[in-house]
Write an enzyme that holds these catalytic residues in place. Structure first.
Site, PDB file in Angstrom:
ATOM      1  CE  LYS A   3      -1.940   3.034   1.883  1.00  0.00           C
ATOM      2  NZ  LYS A   3      -1.817   4.461   1.430  1.00  0.00           N
ATOM      3  N   GLY A  40       6.868   5.462   8.412  1.00  0.00           N
ATOM      4  CA  GLY A  40       6.036   6.656   8.388  1.00  0.00           C
ATOM      5  C   GLY A  40       6.094   7.358   9.729  1.00  0.00           C
ATOM      6  CB  SER A  41       3.904   9.933  11.101  1.00  0.00           C
ATOM      7  OG  SER A  41       2.648   9.304  11.067  1.00  0.00           O
ATOM      8  N   GLY A  85       2.276   4.891  13.043  1.00  0.00           N
ATOM      9  CA  GLY A  85       2.944   3.658  13.478  1.00  0.00           C
ATOM     10  C   GLY A  85       2.249   3.047  14.679  1.00  0.00           C
ATOM     11  CD  GLU A 140      12.679   4.569   9.125  1.00  0.00           C
ATOM     12  OE1 GLU A 140      12.417   5.574   9.827  1.00  0.00           O
ATOM     13  OE2 GLU A 140      12.885   4.618   7.899  1.00  0.00           O
ATOM     14  CB  CYS A 194      13.472   8.412   8.220  1.00  0.00           C
ATOM     15  SG  CYS A 194      12.162   7.926   7.118  1.00  0.00           S
ATOM     16  CD  GLU A 208      10.607  12.702  11.749  1.00  0.00           C
ATOM     17  OE1 GLU A 208       9.500  12.185  11.996  1.00  0.00           O
ATOM     18  OE2 GLU A 208      11.522  12.106  11.152  1.00  0.00           O
TER      19      GLU A 208
HETATM   20  P1  ADP Z   1       2.062  11.341   6.733  1.00  0.00           P
HETATM   21  O1  ADP Z   1       1.325  11.845   7.934  1.00  0.00           O
HETATM   22  O2  ADP Z   1       3.275  12.098   6.442  1.00  0.00           O
HETATM   23  O3  ADP Z   1       1.224  11.143   5.516  1.00  0.00           O
HETATM   24  P2  ADP Z   1       1.812   8.633   7.600  1.00  0.00           P
HETATM   25  O4  ADP Z   1       2.694   7.956   8.559  1.00  0.00           O
HETATM   26  O5  ADP Z   1       0.432   8.916   8.050  1.00  0.00           O
HETATM   27  O6  ADP Z   1       2.599   9.920   7.143  1.00  0.00           O
HETATM   28  O7  ADP Z   1       1.724   7.813   6.236  1.00  0.00           O
HETATM   29  C1  ADP Z   1       2.590   6.795   5.860  1.00  0.00           C
HETATM   30  C2  ADP Z   1       1.807   5.666   5.232  1.00  0.00           C
HETATM   31  O8  ADP Z   1       0.855   5.202   6.181  1.00  0.00           O
HETATM   32  C3  ADP Z   1       0.993   6.044   3.993  1.00  0.00           C
HETATM   33  O9  ADP Z   1       1.035   4.952   3.079  1.00  0.00           O
HETATM   34  C4  ADP Z   1      -0.394   6.227   4.536  1.00  0.00           C
HETATM   35  O10 ADP Z   1      -1.402   6.006   3.566  1.00  0.00           O
HETATM   36  C5  ADP Z   1      -0.438   5.142   5.586  1.00  0.00           C
HETATM   37  N1  ADP Z   1      -1.448   5.336   6.638  1.00  0.00           N
HETATM   38  C6  ADP Z   1      -1.915   6.511   7.140  1.00  0.00           C
HETATM   39  N2  ADP Z   1      -2.833   6.266   8.102  1.00  0.00           N
HETATM   40  C7  ADP Z   1      -2.947   4.926   8.216  1.00  0.00           C
HETATM   41  C8  ADP Z   1      -3.720   4.052   9.050  1.00  0.00           C
HETATM   42  N3  ADP Z   1      -4.578   4.518   9.951  1.00  0.00           N
HETATM   43  N4  ADP Z   1      -3.567   2.729   8.900  1.00  0.00           N
HETATM   44  C9  ADP Z   1      -2.694   2.234   8.004  1.00  0.00           C
HETATM   45  N5  ADP Z   1      -1.948   2.988   7.196  1.00  0.00           N
HETATM   46  C10 ADP Z   1      -2.064   4.330   7.283  1.00  0.00           C
END
Ligand code: ADP
Length: 480
Positions: A177, A230-231, A235, A252, A286, A382
């Site tokens: 995804k 991601g964030s 996470g 990560e 990151c 961050e």
């Molecule tokens: P940002 O806030 O910078 O977009 P995220 O950590 O939210 O960073 O996004 C990183 C990834 O996680 C993307 O592929 C996003 O679609 C996905 N994502 C965001 N929210 C969710 C969630 N609740 N469950 C699973 N994946 C998610």
């Protein structure tokens, strides 16, 4: 402007089918704000179909394939990616606003990940274990099964490479995804991989929103491992969703990585590594070197030299291939602006001029900050933008205390000529990677990477990642 060279209608790959969804989402070029493509807004049903396709692959040709043959296919994919570097780089530059040379480096890293994990596939072995008389005991490293990969928009090709490459090498079937802001190279990669001979269902790509497709993947009961970059808040959601099914996760989650610059270092060697890893990819990295800790004796000199470098930075559309492109989105720009607007003006030591830029682009002038305290938000949180904070220190002990004083622990850099101090700091710094007299080692496909604390857990990259993408079975055979 260049045209997108591969496709305008971005379909998802589920099993052997390229499918669209009832709804689509706009893809905007962050350099201009212009709509350049549309992606499918996949949802829970698409994730479910992709998991079924991955299961079918494991039950079929992919699951029966020898490790050597899996490795050969990955190596072929790597060669095919290498042949398409220019196309992939252009696609990425338009999709996420990354200057072309950085996008090209990402595409080359993707090829290298496939090559590395292709070579590693048949070298992942178990052990034999001395045990009681009359037993032979050994361990088998087996794939988890279906692995879920939720990746972000900052280094889409590199993170796809390290995650999907290792998972496929270990024999898993993947559901990917990509971030909604960065789907185009993932879809292009899937086409390249299928054309290079990756069996049906070994890799499935579902595009869509995090809260929809992402959440459905993280919480899917028939997925056996989730890797996420991601964030921190996302996470935590993913770990909780996977936890309901007792599914292991690799997370990560970024950092606030310090470089420690001692008065005895080779400053000429250090300087390019102080600014570069802070503003690369507009600071949306990151492992960005977002804190520069400098020993008092050389603080003014380092500040002056870094300020000069900041004023010389050129900012512009990704395809113009300057030093810094736009941020990925208006949302990201607002987050970074929020940090900078909250700062006293005198703490901004240097910023380049923005000049004439497309009005729809998400540009932020990089900012070098000095005069903040280590505990201030700007020095602790961050930011994920082109902002670096200079912090002075007197002694090694103070440097370590400041360096370790955030919730994160991803990467740290040390610049010193003192050999004993190099080893001491490598031991004392709380980080998943420590670089001595360098920073980042050029990306380091081979080097295990991951964090401690809020930077996450588990390791990606290098051979180590293969252990995370396998489960260990112990077999005890009793005989006379
Ligand atoms: P940002 O806030 O910078 O977009 P995220 O950590 O939210 O960073 O996004 C990183 C990834 O996680 C993307 O592929 C996003 O679609 C996905 N994502 C965001 N929210 C969710 C969630 N609740 N469950 C699973 N994946 C998610």
């Amino acid at each position: 402007m260049h045209a997108i060279t591969t496709f305008d209608s971005a379909e998802m790959l589920i099993g052997e089918a390229w499918v669209t969804a009832d709804e689509t989402l706009a893809v905007q070029d962050p350099s201009t704000g212009e709509e350049i493509a549309r992606i499918a807004r996949g949802g829970a049903a698409d994730i479910d179909a992709a998991v079924s396709a991955a299961e079918a692959a494991l039950a079929g040709e992919w699951g029966r394939m020898s490790a050597a043959e899996r490795g050969r296919i990955l190596a072929r994919i790597g060669q095919a990616v290498a042949a398409e570097v220019e196309m992939l780089a252009l696609l990425e530059a338009r999709d996420v606003g990354k200057p072309l040379k950085q996008a090209r480096a990402d595409a080359l890293a993707l090829a290298r990940y496939m090559e590395f994990y292709g070579g590693a596939a048949d070298k992942l072995t178990g052990q034999t274990i001395p045990f009681q008389a009359g037993y032979t005991v050994y361990t088998l490293r087996e794939p988890h099964g279906v692995t879920g990969h939720i990746i972000p928009w900052n280094y889409p090709m590199q993170i796809l490479g390290r995650s999907v490459g290792a998972a496929l090498a270990a024999g898993n079937a993947c559901v990917l995804k990509p971030a909604e802001e960065a789907c185009l190279t993932a879809l292009a990669f899937a086409r390249i991989a299928r054309d290079a001979g990756l069996p049906v269902g070994a890799l499935n790509v579902v595009t869509g929103l995090g809260a929809e497709a992402g959440a459905a993947l993280a919480g899917h009961p028939r997925v056996h491992h989730i890797s996420f970059t991601g964030s921190v808040p996302t996470g935590a959601l993913i770990q909780a969703a996977a936890g309901k099914n007792i599914v292991p996760v690799t997370l990560e989650l970024g950092g606030k990585s310090p470089q420690l610059v001692f008065a005895d270092c080779d400053l000429e060697a250090a300087l390019p590594f102080l600014v570069g890893p802070g503003v690369q990819n507009a600071g949306q990295t990151c492992s960005a070197a977002s804190r520069i800790l400098v020993q008092r004796e050389i603080f003014d000199e380092v500040a002056t030299r870094m300020a000069e470098a900041y004023r010389a930075l050129r900012i512009g559309p990704a395809v113009e291939d300057l030093d810094v492109g736009p941020l990925v989105s208006a949302r990201q720009k607002a987050i970074v602006a929020g940090f900078l607007d909250a700062l006293p003006a005198e703490q901004i030591l240097a910023r380049p001029e923005l000049g004439e830029l497309p009005p729809g682009g998400h540009y932020v002038a990089p900012a070098l900050v000095a005069g903040a305290a280590p505990g201030d938000r700007i020095a602790r949180d961050e930011i994920f933008g082109p902002v670096q904070v200079l912090l002075p220190f007197e002694t090694e002990a103070e440097a370590v205390e400041i360096a370790n004083g955030t919730d994160y622990g991803l990467v740290a850099g040390v610049w010193t000529a003192n050999g004993a101090r190099q080893f001491r700091l490598a031991r004392d710094l709380r980080a998943g990677q420590v670089f001595v007299n360098n920073y980042g080692a050029g990306g380091g496909v081979e080097l295990p990477f991951g964090g401690i604390g809020k930077s996450g857990h588990g390791r990606e990259k290098g051979f180590e990642a293969l252990y995370g993408f396998t489960t260990l079975k112990t077999v005890a055979v009793r005989h006379d």
